[in-house]
Design a protein around this motif. Structure first.
Motif, short mmCIF file in Angstrom:
data_model
loop_
_atom_site.label_atom_id
_atom_site.label_comp_id
_atom_site.label_asym_id
_atom_site.label_seq_id
_atom_site.Cartn_x
_atom_site.Cartn_y
_atom_site.Cartn_z
N ILE A 18 0.60 -0.98 0.05
CA ILE A 18 0.06 -0.16 -0.28
C ILE A 18 1.12 1.55 -0.20
O ILE A 18 1.73 1.15 0.81
N ARG A 19 0.50 1.91 -1.27
CA ARG A 19 1.54 3.29 -0.97
C ARG A 19 0.81 4.43 -0.93
O ARG A 19 -0.03 4.90 -1.49
N PRO A 20 0.06 5.81 0.35
CA PRO A 20 -0.23 6.37 0.52
C PRO A 20 0.15 7.16 -0.40
O PRO A 20 1.30 6.93 -0.22
N LEU A 21 -0.97 8.47 -0.50
CA LEU A 21 -0.82 9.53 -1.50
C LEU A 21 -0.70 10.92 -0.80
O LEU A 21 -0.64 10.82 0.70
N GLY A 22 0.20 11.61 -0.90
CA GLY A 22 0.68 12.74 -0.96
C GLY A 22 1.08 12.73 0.75
O GLY A 22 1.86 12.41 0.52
N ASP A 23 0.50 13.37 1.93
CA ASP A 23 0.45 13.71 2.88
C ASP A 23 0.68 12.63 3.92
O ASP A 23 0.53 12.70 5.47
N ARG A 24 -0.02 11.43 3.56
CA ARG A 24 -0.55 10.28 3.60
C ARG A 24 0.85 9.72 5.00
O ARG A 24 1.67 9.14 4.06
N VAL A 25 0.47 8.72 5.84
CA VAL A 25 0.94 7.23 6.17
C VAL A 25 -0.04 7.23 6.46
O VAL A 25 -1.15 6.66 7.17
N VAL A 26 1.02 5.18 6.40
CA VAL A 26 0.05 4.46 6.59
C VAL A 26 0.52 3.76 7.99
O VAL A 26 1.54 3.17 7.92
N ILE A 27 -0.37 3.36 9.38
CA ILE A 27 0.33 3.29 10.48
C ILE A 27 -0.47 1.89 10.42
O ILE A 27 -1.45 1.31 10.31
N GLY A 33 -8.27 9.40 10.83
CA GLY A 33 -8.27 8.74 9.86
C GLY A 33 -8.92 7.42 9.64
O GLY A 33 -10.29 7.50 10.00
N ASN A 34 -8.16 6.49 8.64
CA ASN A 34 -9.10 5.38 8.40
C ASN A 34 -8.82 4.21 8.07
O ASN A 34 -7.54 4.09 7.95
N GLU A 35 -9.57 3.27 8.72
CA GLU A 35 -8.89 2.17 9.37
C GLU A 35 -9.03 0.79 7.55
O GLU A 35 -10.16 1.42 6.84
N VAL A 36 -8.34 0.05 7.36
CA VAL A 36 -8.11 -0.63 6.37
C VAL A 36 -7.08 -1.75 6.81
O VAL A 36 -6.15 -2.33 6.72
N LYS A 37 -8.18 -2.86 6.11
CA LYS A 37 -7.76 -4.85 6.14
C LYS A 37 -7.16 -5.13 4.96
O LYS A 37 -7.44 -4.71 3.36
N ILE A 38 -5.64 -4.97 4.60
CA ILE A 38 -4.97 -5.69 3.67
C ILE A 38 -4.20 -7.03 4.17
O ILE A 38 -3.95 -7.50 5.19
N ASP A 39 -4.40 -7.99 3.64
CA ASP A 39 -4.35 -9.13 3.38
C ASP A 39 -4.82 -10.39 5.54
O ASP A 39 -3.07 -10.37 5.54
N GLY A 40 -6.06 -9.65 5.99
CA GLY A 40 -6.31 -9.43 6.71
C GLY A 40 -5.72 -8.68 8.61
O GLY A 40 -5.70 -9.15 9.54
N VAL A 41 -4.61 -7.91 7.57
CA VAL A 41 -4.06 -7.18 9.12
C VAL A 41 -4.44 -5.53 9.03
O VAL A 41 -5.16 -5.11 7.73
N GLU A 42 -5.43 -5.26 10.32
CA GLU A 42 -5.92 -3.37 9.92
C GLU A 42 -4.23 -3.21 10.07
O GLU A 42 -3.58 -3.00 11.07
N TYR A 43 -5.30 -1.55 9.26
CA TYR A 43 -3.67 -0.77 9.46
C TYR A 43 -4.63 0.35 8.77
O TYR A 43 -6.30 0.57 9.28
N THR A 44 -4.57 1.97 9.10
CA THR A 44 -5.15 2.85 9.58
C THR A 44 -4.47 4.03 8.77
O THR A 44 -2.78 4.30 8.32
N ILE A 45 -4.67 4.30 7.54
CA ILE A 45 -4.07 5.20 6.97
C ILE A 45 -4.10 7.09 7.27
O ILE A 45 -6.05 7.61 7.75
#
Lengths: 94, 94, 94, 94, 94, 94, 94
Positions: free
Chosen positions: F3-12, F71-83
């Motif tokens: 996952i590649r965040p746009l602009g000033d976003r980060v994935v945590i 931020g927004n929560e997102v689940k990728i490959d079963g793991v939860e992240y926040t953008i």
């Protein structure tokens, strides 16, 4: 009678589409505003609007999608038009 | 008595139109504000308003459409006028 | 006692007008704020206010229309004044 | 103990005035906030605040009118002060 | 463990004060937020924050007054801190 | 999947902490949002975001405190992240 | 039929995911909006939007995460699309 919009405003004429309204229950997942189709009938000169240079990107005759609740409705010579800012135009249909 | 609007304000005099009011039920699809017709009777000097250069694009005598709830009403010598900012003028009717 | 407004503020003294109050029912079509008449009694120096250059365009003695709910009322030596920003002055009456 | 306000803030000490409270009914025509009198006891350095150059125009000892609900109250050594931004000072009384 | 605030943020540690709470009735005339005392324990680098150059004016060890409801509380190694923006610091106590 | 965040976003990725929830009564004095700990797993390129130059100050692997409801929560490959935007990162823990 | 978005808008087509809806009780700790996956099908030209230079960073064919409630839905030739601003795109999935 002719209407000349000021600044970054445009005048559009809606293209009526068949509306297949579903049941009245609104589901959170689809609670979005549906844009509507229209034809551009007049375009303002653009220029510096609110301190920002606005270039008009639509022209008379363009078929566009616009945000349904945007703008002001006006009836001229018995025909209904909507006056809105160019920024409320979402896309041009080609 | 004469009224001289400040900055980007204009003074207009409404042109009363016949209002064919329909039933009182408001439908979401048409819940838009209807603009109203008016004649410009005085125009402010424009200039730098709130840090932005505003050029006046309407002139005395122009017939315009304006956003009905915009501005302040004022009665001078028994005649009702509305004072509003040029940006609340939607279009010039020619 | 003298009052010296800061920045783009002005001090005004209301001119009481006869108020012919109609019935209490407010009609949507006329739900606008009525401006009030006043005389300017003190004018701030203007200058850079909130990062923007403000030039004062009213002067002591001007008779003006102002937005009735704008500003702060203050009683000095038993007389009521209103302190507001120049931008709340709608027009000069001549 | 001494208090040094940051940026465009000032510390003021209210001057208590006799309050002749009227009946509790609030009339729309006079529903304005009454400013209050105070003395300036400390002035911040000004400078670039929120990206804008702010020059301090009040000084310690000035008697001012300020917007009654503005700022934060603070008790230092048993005395009540209010810390507010210079922009909440309406006028200097001379 | 060490905490390094980003941008114009600072980390503060509250100084508990005796609170002589009065009766629960809130009077309009005094409905202001009371600031609280704290010590600065970490200061961000400042720099261009939200497009504006912010210079940090507080330093570690400063005793400050801050707006009580500002910022985010965080517990590190069992101690409670508050992280807030420098602009929420009202004044330095000397 | 990456996952590649746009602009000033980060994935945590949140670091779960033991939560010793107290009774449900919310006291005004402590009604602040508690930040949460996380590890940075992806960082956007920064650049001109909303007309302002944003320099990314966090890097992959940084342990940070962030505003819990941002931020927004997102689940990728079963793991939860926040953008979220970098500005919602309060501090780096070292 | 082809759709050409204006300014910094993009047209996306949602990728339906299986939704394993839990019980209807919303817990404060997880009251965040879940973003949704989509494929970019059209990209506006960017340029100066609202006085700010916007460079488009997504391209047709990109698989992206977007904020679920952002934008306007539109049905073209029987297929549902969403038109939104590039800033509502959170990240590109690779």
């Amino acid at each position: 009678m002719k209407i000349r919009p000021l600044g970054d405003r445009v005048v559009i004429k809606k293209i009526e589409a068949e509306e297949t309204t579903k049941s009245g229950i609104v589901l959170p997942g689809s609670a979005k505003e549906k844009p509507q189709e229209a034809e551009i009938v007049a375009v303002g000169p653009g220029g510096v609007i609110d301190g920002k240079e606005i270039k008009m990107e639509v022209k008379v005759g363009d078929r566009v999608l616009f945000s349904k609740y945007a703008g002001n409705e006006v009836k001229i010579d018995g025909v209904e038009y909507t006056i809105l800012r160019q920024d409320d135009i979402l896309a041009i249909i080609e």
